[in-house]
Design an enzyme around this catalytic site. Structure first.
Site: not given
Length: 175
Positions: A38, A124
């Site tokens: 995620h 990220h």
């Protein structure tokens, strides 16, 4: 409840990223499980259950506003943060709207009793945790298109099998 807002890759993209990671990266850390891939938008930390409804209402107001749209992210860079030992995949550039949205979600989470903002936002996707050494450059450069139209509020739970994320709420941004 330990909560955070996140962008989740679709199942096909998650598999592509995991396959690329397996073929292209040699790291001494623990690979993040496929189901846990995620991009965090806002980490809220521990929130009591009774704060969930006001948080979701605040998120509804923000995420269903007309004109809110995020561009597709191009995940084409990797990086390493030595202190937490994290190897990540992310975009080399991203639009200000994404950082703005992350900040607004963080603020709404703080109003509901969650943690306040910590540092500048850097989108990220964590690939490995617990890396003691900086990993060598990937054998092949990453280049993935990440759709940012689905936002989830996730609960993080620790168990015998490790960390597990479960959906609490989801929003689809208007095209």
């Amino acid at each position: 409840m330990r909560l955070f807002f996140a962008l989740l890759p679709g199942p096909d993209l998650a598999r592509e990223i995991a396959d690329w990671r397996e073929r292209s990266i040699s790291a001494d850390g623990r690979p993040v499980p496929l189901a846990n891939l995620h991009i965090t938008l806002a980490f809220l930390g521990e929130l009591s259950h009774h704060r969930l409804d006001p948080l979701c209402q605040a998120a509804d107001e923000l995420l269903t506003a007309p004109g809110l749209h995020l561009q597709t992210l191009r995940l084409n860079a990797t990086g390493y943060w030595p202190r937490p030992g994290i190897l990540w995949l992310g975009p080399s550039r991203w639009e200000g709207a994404l950082a703005n949205l992350a900040g607004q979600l963080q603020s709404r989470g703080a109003l509901a009793g969650g943690k306040g903002k910590r540092g500048a936002y850097r989108p990220h996707l964590t690939l490995f945790r617990g890396c003691d050494q900086p990993p060598p450059a990937p054998l092949s450069a990453p280049d993935f298109s990440f759709d940012c139209s689905n936002i989830s509020l996730l609960q993080s739970s620790n168990g015998r099998q490790g960390v597990h994320y479960s959906d609490v709420a989801n929003w689809r941004l208007s095209p």
